[in-house]
Design a protein around this motif. Structure first.
Motif, PDB file in Angstrom:
ATOM      1  N   PRO A 111      21.665  11.711  59.751  1.00  0.00           N
ATOM      2  CA  PRO A 111      22.734  12.047  59.601  1.00  0.00           C
ATOM      3  C   PRO A 111      23.868  11.256  60.082  1.00  0.00           C
ATOM      4  CG  PRO A 111      22.121  13.773  60.450  1.00  0.00           C
ATOM      5  CD  PRO A 111      21.464  12.740  60.839  1.00  0.00           C
ATOM      6  N   PRO A 113      28.114   9.292  60.333  1.00  0.00           N
ATOM      7  CA  PRO A 113      29.757   9.273  60.467  1.00  0.00           C
ATOM      8  C   PRO A 113      29.929   9.023  58.725  1.00  0.00           C
ATOM      9  CG  PRO A 113      29.808   8.043  62.221  1.00  0.00           C
ATOM     10  CD  PRO A 113      28.078   8.037  61.038  1.00  0.00           C
ATOM     11  N   GLY A 114      30.913  10.104  57.922  1.00  0.00           N
ATOM     12  CA  GLY A 114      31.143  10.314  56.455  1.00  0.00           C
ATOM     13  C   GLY A 114      32.626   8.662  56.710  1.00  0.00           C
ATOM     14  N   VAL A 117      30.766   5.293  55.101  1.00  0.00           N
ATOM     15  CA  VAL A 117      31.348   5.369  53.348  1.00  0.00           C
ATOM     16  C   VAL A 117      32.890   5.075  52.963  1.00  0.00           C
ATOM     17  CG1 VAL A 117      30.700   6.497  50.937  1.00  0.00           C
ATOM     18  CG2 VAL A 117      29.144   6.962  53.428  1.00  0.00           C
ATOM     19  N   ASN A 118      33.202   6.378  53.227  1.00  0.00           N
ATOM     20  CA  ASN A 118      34.812   5.668  53.360  1.00  0.00           C
ATOM     21  C   ASN A 118      35.769   6.142  54.113  1.00  0.00           C
ATOM     22  OD1 ASN A 118      37.682   6.529  51.862  1.00  0.00           O
ATOM     23  ND2 ASN A 118      36.524   5.761  50.176  1.00  0.00           N
ATOM     24  N   LEU A 121      36.188   9.643  54.879  1.00  0.00           N
ATOM     25  CA  LEU A 121      35.855  10.773  54.801  1.00  0.00           C
ATOM     26  C   LEU A 121      35.210  10.515  56.930  1.00  0.00           C
ATOM     27  CD1 LEU A 121      33.163  10.228  51.689  1.00  0.00           C
ATOM     28  CD2 LEU A 121      34.753  11.893  52.338  1.00  0.00           C
ATOM     29  N   THR A 124      33.996  13.603  58.423  1.00  0.00           N
ATOM     30  CA  THR A 124      33.354  13.928  58.357  1.00  0.00           C
ATOM     31  C   THR A 124      31.272  13.677  58.588  1.00  0.00           C
ATOM     32  OG1 THR A 124      32.760  12.788  56.221  1.00  0.00           O
ATOM     33  CG2 THR A 124      33.735  15.161  56.465  1.00  0.00           C
ATOM     34  N   THR A 125      30.459  14.352  58.476  1.00  0.00           N
ATOM     35  CA  THR A 125      28.948  13.629  58.860  1.00  0.00           C
ATOM     36  C   THR A 125      28.542  13.972  56.595  1.00  0.00           C
ATOM     37  OG1 THR A 125      29.850  14.699  60.856  1.00  0.00           O
ATOM     38  CG2 THR A 125      27.517  13.875  59.951  1.00  0.00           C
ATOM     39  N   ILE A 126      28.233  12.697  57.150  1.00  0.00           N
ATOM     40  CA  ILE A 126      26.841  12.712  56.149  1.00  0.00           C
ATOM     41  C   ILE A 126      25.499  13.222  56.171  1.00  0.00           C
ATOM     42  CG2 ILE A 126      28.331  10.883  54.198  1.00  0.00           C
ATOM     43  CD1 ILE A 126      26.268   9.102  54.835  1.00  0.00           C
ATOM     44  N   THR A 127      24.953  13.144  55.286  1.00  0.00           N
ATOM     45  CA  THR A 127      23.343  14.149  55.688  1.00  0.00           C
ATOM     46  C   THR A 127      22.139  13.172  55.650  1.00  0.00           C
ATOM     47  OG1 THR A 127      23.082  14.902  53.665  1.00  0.00           O
ATOM     48  CG2 THR A 127      23.848  16.789  55.099  1.00  0.00           C
ATOM     49  N   GLN A 130      21.711  12.151  52.121  1.00  0.00           N
ATOM     50  CA  GLN A 130      23.392  11.884  51.394  1.00  0.00           C
ATOM     51  C   GLN A 130      22.965  10.463  51.845  1.00  0.00           C
ATOM     52  OE1 GLN A 130      26.405  13.797  53.375  1.00  0.00           O
ATOM     53  NE2 GLN A 130      26.573  15.386  50.875  1.00  0.00           N
ATOM     54  N   ALA A 131      22.433  10.208  52.929  1.00  0.00           N
ATOM     55  CA  ALA A 131      22.570   8.305  53.427  1.00  0.00           C
ATOM     56  C   ALA A 131      21.050   7.929  53.105  1.00  0.00           C
ATOM     57  CB  ALA A 131      21.949   8.233  55.566  1.00  0.00           C
TER      58      ALA A 131
END
Length: 199
Positions: A111, A113-114, A117-118, A121, A124-127, A130-131
């Motif tokens: 995980p 921090p979103g 990416v952008n 985001l 939010t947190t990316i998984t 997704q990473a």
């Protein structure tokens, strides 16, 4: 992929020189291997948190070969009320291990921090999956150096003992044993290993 082999050979010789003198000699040889290969021979390992491990395992391949040689001799001599025995042994243990730990490398995806990416985001947190899809690894580990470790460790032992039949209903046993386990640096060697026996 596992290849395991273990073999032992034993050779013994006993001889009675007379009704008071006997000798027994033995030689033993052992060979074993424990060879573990990776089904995926290319690295690096990819570890996606909560999803799985892929590619070559970080601990493989691992090849271990052990050899063991042992020779010992026991001599017995009966003289009057004394039954004397003395002998010794030499034991040599050889070991060679090729452990390719982390030599293929490992990427860790978890995980994040979103906002990486952008900026939109940021809350939010990316998984981990997704990473991985975005190529954003949390960590990378890499092993270096020679993966081979080998040693030959001899051990020696000597003993002498006397069973003295003082009377028909009384027997005294005396003995002395010495052992030397010759380890390699930085392992300490106990060279003062005398062990008297009395019973």
């Amino acid at each position: 992929e596992l290849d395991r082999f273990d073999s032992t050979s034993l050779l013994g010789w006993s001889h009675t020189f007379s009704d008071r003198v006997m000798n027994e000699a033995r030689f033993q040889w052992n060979y074993e291997n424990f060879l573990v290969s990776s089904l995926e021979r290319f690295g690096p390992e990819i570890n996606i948190s909560g999803f799985g491990f892929f590619n070559r395992d970080i601990f493989l391949p691992n090849y271990t070969i052990g050899r063991r040689y042992e020779a010992k001799d026991n001599f017995s001599y009966l003289r009057g009320s004394h039954y004397l025995k003395f002998g010794g042994l030499v034991l040599t243990r050889g070991n060679r291990t090729d452990g390719h730990i982390f030599l293929g490398g490992r990427f860790g995806f978890g995980p994040l921090p979103g906002g990486l990416v952008n900026a939109a985001l940021a809350s939010t947190t990316i998984t981990g999956l997704q990473a991985f899809n975005l190529g954003l690894a949390q960590s990378y580990q890499q092993g270096f150096g020679d993966p081979t470790v080998s040693s030959t460790d001899p051990s020696y032992g000597l003993y002498i003992q006397d069973s003295w039949r003082v009377r028909p209903n009384l027997t005294l046993n005396f003995g002395l044993r010495y052992e030397l386990d010759d380890r390699r640096d930085p392992m300490p060697i106990d060279a003062n290993n005398f062990a008297p026996r009395f019973a």
